[in-house]
Enzyme design. Structure first.
Site, PDB file in Angstrom:
ATOM      1  N   GLY A  81      96.864  68.659  91.274  1.00  0.00           N
ATOM      2  CA  GLY A  81      97.361  68.173  92.244  1.00  0.00           C
ATOM      3  C   GLY A  81      98.897  68.111  91.121  1.00  0.00           C
ATOM      4  O   GLY A  81      98.672  67.602  90.230  1.00  0.00           O
ATOM      5  N   SER A  82     100.331  68.068  90.921  1.00  0.00           N
ATOM      6  CA  SER A  82     101.432  68.083  90.137  1.00  0.00           C
ATOM      7  C   SER A  82     101.648  66.111  90.039  1.00  0.00           C
ATOM      8  O   SER A  82     101.146  65.642  91.224  1.00  0.00           O
ATOM      9  CB  SER A  82     102.346  69.061  91.377  1.00  0.00           C
ATOM     10  OG  SER A  82     102.370  69.900  90.756  1.00  0.00           O
ATOM     11  N   GLY A  83     103.248  66.041  89.313  1.00  0.00           N
ATOM     12  CA  GLY A  83     103.023  64.780  89.106  1.00  0.00           C
ATOM     13  C   GLY A  83     101.953  63.848  87.859  1.00  0.00           C
ATOM     14  O   GLY A  83     102.320  62.674  87.724  1.00  0.00           O
ATOM     15  N   HIS A  84     100.997  64.451  87.281  1.00  0.00           N
ATOM     16  CA  HIS A  84     100.427  64.391  86.231  1.00  0.00           C
ATOM     17  C   HIS A  84     100.697  65.131  85.206  1.00  0.00           C
ATOM     18  O   HIS A  84     100.352  64.506  84.206  1.00  0.00           O
ATOM     19  CB  HIS A  84      98.898  64.586  87.114  1.00  0.00           C
ATOM     20  CG  HIS A  84      98.410  64.381  88.487  1.00  0.00           C
ATOM     21  ND1 HIS A  84      98.352  62.965  88.826  1.00  0.00           N
ATOM     22  CD2 HIS A  84      97.413  65.079  88.829  1.00  0.00           C
ATOM     23  CE1 HIS A  84      97.886  63.042  89.944  1.00  0.00           C
ATOM     24  NE2 HIS A  84      97.486  63.908  90.245  1.00  0.00           N
ATOM     25  N   LYS A 142      89.188  68.933  88.453  1.00  0.00           N
ATOM     26  CA  LYS A 142      88.142  67.120  88.459  1.00  0.00           C
ATOM     27  C   LYS A 142      87.485  67.190  89.610  1.00  0.00           C
ATOM     28  O   LYS A 142      87.878  67.466  90.944  1.00  0.00           O
ATOM     29  CB  LYS A 142      89.826  67.032  88.331  1.00  0.00           C
ATOM     30  CG  LYS A 142      90.482  67.163  87.096  1.00  0.00           C
ATOM     31  CD  LYS A 142      91.677  66.118  86.798  1.00  0.00           C
ATOM     32  CE  LYS A 142      92.684  66.373  88.042  1.00  0.00           C
ATOM     33  NZ  LYS A 142      93.201  67.416  88.196  1.00  0.00           N
ATOM     34  N   ASP A 154      90.201  69.208  95.394  1.00  0.00           N
ATOM     35  CA  ASP A 154      89.804  70.105  94.545  1.00  0.00           C
ATOM     36  C   ASP A 154      88.572  70.804  94.265  1.00  0.00           C
ATOM     37  O   ASP A 154      88.761  71.606  94.193  1.00  0.00           O
ATOM     38  CB  ASP A 154      90.169  69.222  92.817  1.00  0.00           C
ATOM     39  CG  ASP A 154      91.408  68.778  92.644  1.00  0.00           C
ATOM     40  OD1 ASP A 154      91.926  67.691  93.346  1.00  0.00           O
ATOM     41  OD2 ASP A 154      92.068  68.927  91.862  1.00  0.00           O
ATOM     42  N   HIS A 168      96.401  58.868  91.920  1.00  0.00           N
ATOM     43  CA  HIS A 168      97.370  59.618  92.397  1.00  0.00           C
ATOM     44  C   HIS A 168      97.710  58.321  94.303  1.00  0.00           C
ATOM     45  O   HIS A 168      98.277  58.463  94.817  1.00  0.00           O
ATOM     46  CB  HIS A 168      96.322  60.438  93.839  1.00  0.00           C
ATOM     47  CG  HIS A 168      95.568  61.450  92.804  1.00  0.00           C
ATOM     48  ND1 HIS A 168      94.811  61.168  92.346  1.00  0.00           N
ATOM     49  CD2 HIS A 168      96.141  62.712  92.817  1.00  0.00           C
ATOM     50  CE1 HIS A 168      94.152  62.324  92.038  1.00  0.00           C
ATOM     51  NE2 HIS A 168      95.149  63.525  92.224  1.00  0.00           N
TER      52      HIS A 168
END
Ligand SMILES: Nc1ncnc2c1ncn2[C@@H]1O[C@H](COP(=O)(O)OP(=O)(O)O)[C@@H](O)[C@H]1O
Ligand SMILES: Nc1ncnc2c1ncn2[C@@H]1O[C@H](COP(=O)(O)OP(=O)(O)O)[C@@H](O)[C@H]1O
Ligand SMILES: [Mg+2]
Ligand SMILES: [Mg+2]
Ligand SMILES: [Mg+2]
Ligand SMILES: [Mg+2]
Lengths: 333, 211, 333, 211
Positions: free
Chosen positions: A54-57, A105, A110, A219
């Site tokens: 996911g994006s945001g990391h 991960k 995922d 998350h």
């Protein structure tokens, strides 16, 4: 919502355009499906290391694309794993003919999406292996859960495997090396505040001024427990003790210590915490031989930190030290 | 009116609208015990599904569901994408190329869908996932198909059972998916995927009743 | 107060211990007075470049110490300029006999303390020059104010002058080069949230959910104006237009574009903003030849961003590209 | 009782205690139009001053003030460190090595202190800085020294004038220091440095009155 965004639905695509603009010559960014690949891919004869999530990391994973680390990253929607399409597209861009290592991960989403991609790729005759990292000691490993999450250990995993692949290691070697890193890596995180997902527009959870979340993921999910806010000594202890006793790490071990900001914690506080962790390890006779301090696997603007420890041997050390040139990690190049 | 490809496509569009209506509710449920994206994931996914259907309406119900499946798998990501994708894919396979749905074929498709979710996600009833809504739904559909015979009734029974099944997740400790990381803290919350399963089945039932 | 600290009075000293632990071999950290110097200082025959300022802006300045950039940094208390003692101690550690360049951001406190140090050093026979950067276009330059603040431009200034010094440029050359950078650099910042200074324990200002501060500094002081919250396009415009019209930057200019996070803004949003700024500049025929994107001059956990533009010539470009090895900026080494 | 080195040292200790009492107030004033550190800076600085005096009490008032000056300059940083440091340094120089303070020497020292702040900071009256408190204080001290003759009265007049001068900063637009960046937004706030100047002078006056 206090964010620098236009339409929240476009946030990942908009950010990728900025990433592409910022790193010409290093990255090649394609949209729909979204893939960030090193500009010189495919590198013929080299194992391609591909990851995503996911994006945001950020900088994980897109900021780790480049010589000596990832060949490509697949950025999903914010906090949502990428789709098999993205993984297939990434692989088709970076496949150098020596096989593909997918670094995943351990989250249900995922794992399912990468598994699907791997099946489809294998059906097309690509030699693809999947390694799943699950380094988070906050989550008890058990038959009855989704298992441990993959968190901070992902960064040294991608660095080390990426270095070996760059140097020409074959797919078996890369896969084995990944297994060694995973077996020797443990992490734990905590949060002082919650992140705000753009498409939600409000913080993912609320914490009182005197509370913290311990055993947090990346998350915005709540942690394993809510605890009374502690000072830096208490926070470092709450993270370090479960890590040490889990592997366990013992006197004489040589380690990489990775002190990670969850995004919103200032570097001043992060270094302060790092110093405490170093002293604790010195007291126990554990030799910190390498360190990484900074925001490398984040949860948007969440304040908090995580500690990751990797038990080193000469081989891991060598690949950690090998040259790398990515937006977020760079040395020797 | 026979439930053909066009009717199934219309039901999918109606379900997409329901997901949009309930997007924020699903986000909030996922925020409590997950990562606050379930509503957004499904809305995005069904948005793409509607676009796919705008492009082509396949000529039998199974083919419609297959299009739904491949779109969800390739566009959603997260846990829900592959799980719902697999569910629709198995349902499509179960329907084959039959031109219309029957009560029995729908019950069989639902059973296949549940099987797909379980095969992929390895969750059992009681793990606080969409399986807790889908399993009783498949049971109820089979029972109703065996005794009644109306397609709408079969789907209504499935929807009723799914809603009850979703409610049953509230007191559970999550043992699969992201909520499992919370351990005991997951108690007292409705599972978002169970809720979305119930919403989808209710929408299908309503479409069947209105058709 | 949501912070990873022990006693707020010790926050800088504690963080410096962590910094020292994290970068052995690269940095040498001394306490009382607090100085962070490159480990191999003094480098004989080399101009020493020394800077410093209040803490809380990390990685500025301590994270820019190392070969190719600063010889030493003097970290003051949080948001408080360092004392002349610190500057003298730093100089005594890094003086290689070729003179000292003090890089000062234009704040009354910084200027007074560095001036005092420079006087004392000159009295001791040290060849010391002071350059003052004042790149913030939010503050109108006027006889009747303290003048413009020094903000983001400090980063390229230290990089460029540090590279020249490393390559053996003499003190006159370094001073002239600094003047060129200062003359060609403009910046502006904004904030979505306020930082919390550890010794204060509450946010430095409060903003409603639909407000932002425009023309902000880096010390939690309010900005030039409070405005309605804008989207990313609006924010970038609010920063870029005053920068462009001030120098002014015009068609055909070659520039370095530095998109900086104030600390708490996630990289996802920062890259998004960077992409917008790049497009705006392309539309105006301004050639972005180099970029820097990340949290490099921050205000603790403040959410917000700044843009800095430096008009480049071949000489500046060459020094920007030259190798650097510091905790926060590293390439070619 | 003559105002000798010990009395001046005691007055400095008392002033340090006053700063500690008012630390948060000064922080809040600086938070409104600056960077929220003025109270912390002065408390830290006067803390070191007290430690210095614990180590040695120099043998004349001027030497005490010189110790205060060098400690503030070397330990405080920020604008206030060098400005107050210079003020105390110039005052010390004005006092020379006289063994006791007189009304005249105090007035002259205060005038020298203001001159030092202006020389360093280039602020004029009306710029919304400590100069707005210190200048009228020096004026009042000179006038009182000329007509009255009591040290305590001179300092009381200075403190009264400094307090009025500090209050006078509220409606001003800052034109020096960090508050100047705010332009018109600085209007309506008391300048923290003017406030701390008034606090110090009031504390010195109280010490002199009590001595
Ligand atoms: N292993 C699993 N088996 C069945 N359903 C699952 C499993 N893991 C998660 N789910 C379902 O998926 C839902 C979450 O979906 P979503 O939020 O879209 O994905 P993610 O968890 O990746 O963010 C959960 O509420 C649950 O019903
Ligand atoms: N140029 C100047 N001349 C006189 N006094 C000044 C000047 N600049 C600042 N000051 C005083 O210093 C005070 C601020 O001190 P402090 O907060 O300790 O330092 P900083 O502004 O560096 O944070 C202001 O309130 C003002 O009274
Ligand atoms: Mg998700
Ligand atoms: Mg979710
Ligand atoms: Mg200050
Ligand atoms: Mg201040």
């Amino acid at each position: 919502m206090k964010k620098i965004v236009n339409d929240p639905a476009d946030v990942v695509a908009d950010a990728l355009r900025g990433l592409a603009a910022a790193h010409p010559g290093l990255l090649r960014v394609t949209e729909d499906p979204a893939v960030v690949a090193r500009a010189d891919a495919p590198v013929r004869g080299k194992v391609a290391v591909v990851s995503g999530g996911g994006s945001g990391h950020e900088p994980l994973h897109t900021g780790f694309v480049g010589p000596g680390m990832l060949d490509a990253a697949c950025p999903g929607a914010v906090f949502t794993s990428p789709t098999p399409d993205q993984v297939q597209a990434a692989v088709s861009q970076v496949d150098g003919g020596a096989g593909i290592l997918l670094v995943v991960k351990n989250y249900t989403g995922d794992v399912l999406n990468f598994e699907t991609a791997a099946e489809l790729l294998a059906a097309d005759g690509v030699d693809v292996r999947t390694v799943v990292i699950d380094d988070d000691v906050a989550v008890q490993d058990s038959l009855y859960t989704a298992g441990r999450r993959g968190v901070g250990g992902t960064v040294p995993l991608e660095k080390i495997v990426g270095a070996a692949a760059e140097a020409g290691a074959d797919l078996d070697t890369c896969e084995r090396l990944a297994g060694t890193v995973i077996a020797n890596t443990r992490s734990m995180g905590m949060a002082l505040t919650a992140p705000t997902v753009p498409h939600v527009g409000e913080p993912s959870f609320t914490l009182a001024g005197d509370e913290m979340e311990v055993g947090i993921g990346i998350h915005g999910e709540p942690g394993r427990r809510r605890a009374a806010l502690a000072d830096a000594n208490g926070i470092v202890t709450a993270l370090l003790d479960p890590i040490l006793s889990d592997l366990p790490f013992t006197e004489g071990d040589r380690v990489l210590l990775f002190t990670n900001s969850m995004g919103g914690t200032p570097l001043l506080e992060l270094y302060l915490a790092h110093g405490i962790a170093e002293r604790r390890l010195a007291e126990r006779g554990i030799a910190v031989e390498r360190r990484l301090v900074g925001p490398f696997i984040t949860s948007l603007e969440m304040q908090g930190m995580s500690l990751t420890m990797l038990r080193l041997d000469d081989e891991l050390l060598r690949w950690w030290d090998a040259p790398v040139h990515t937006p977020a990690l760079r040395w020797g190049l | 009116m026979p439930c053909d490809a066009a009717a199934v496509a219309a039901a999918i569009r109606a379900a997409a609208a329901v997901i949009t209506t309930h997007r924020d509710e699903l986000v909030r449920l996922d925020q409590a015990i997950g990562d606050a994206d379930h509503g957004e994931n499904l809305e995005r996914g069904f948005g793409f599904v509607v676009s796919s259907l705008d492009g082509e309406v396949p000529d039998n119900p199974g083919a419609v569901l297959k299009l739904v499946a491949t779109t969800l798998i390739s566009k959603v990501g997260g846990a829900a994408g592959p799980l719902y994708g697999t569910a629709f894919l198995r349902a499509a396979t179960a329907l084959g190329d039959a031109p219309v749905l029957t009560p029995e074929s729908v019950a069989a498709a639902l059973r296949a869908a549940v099987g797909g979710v379980v095969a992929r996600g390895k969750a059992e009833v009681g793990d606080k996932t969409m399986v807790d809504a889908l399993t009783p739904a498949a049971d109820a559909a089979e029972q109703t198909a065996a005794v009644a015979g109306e397609l709408a009734e079969v789907l209504r029974a499935a929807a009723d059972a799914a809603e009850a099944g979703a409610e049953s997740t509230v007191p559970l400790i999550a043992r699969k998916g992201r909520a499992s990381y919370l351990g005991e803290r997951s108690v007292g919350h409705l599972d978002p995927g169970a809720r979305s399963s119930a919403l989808l089945l209710r929408s299908f039932a309503d479409s069947a009743a209105g058709a």
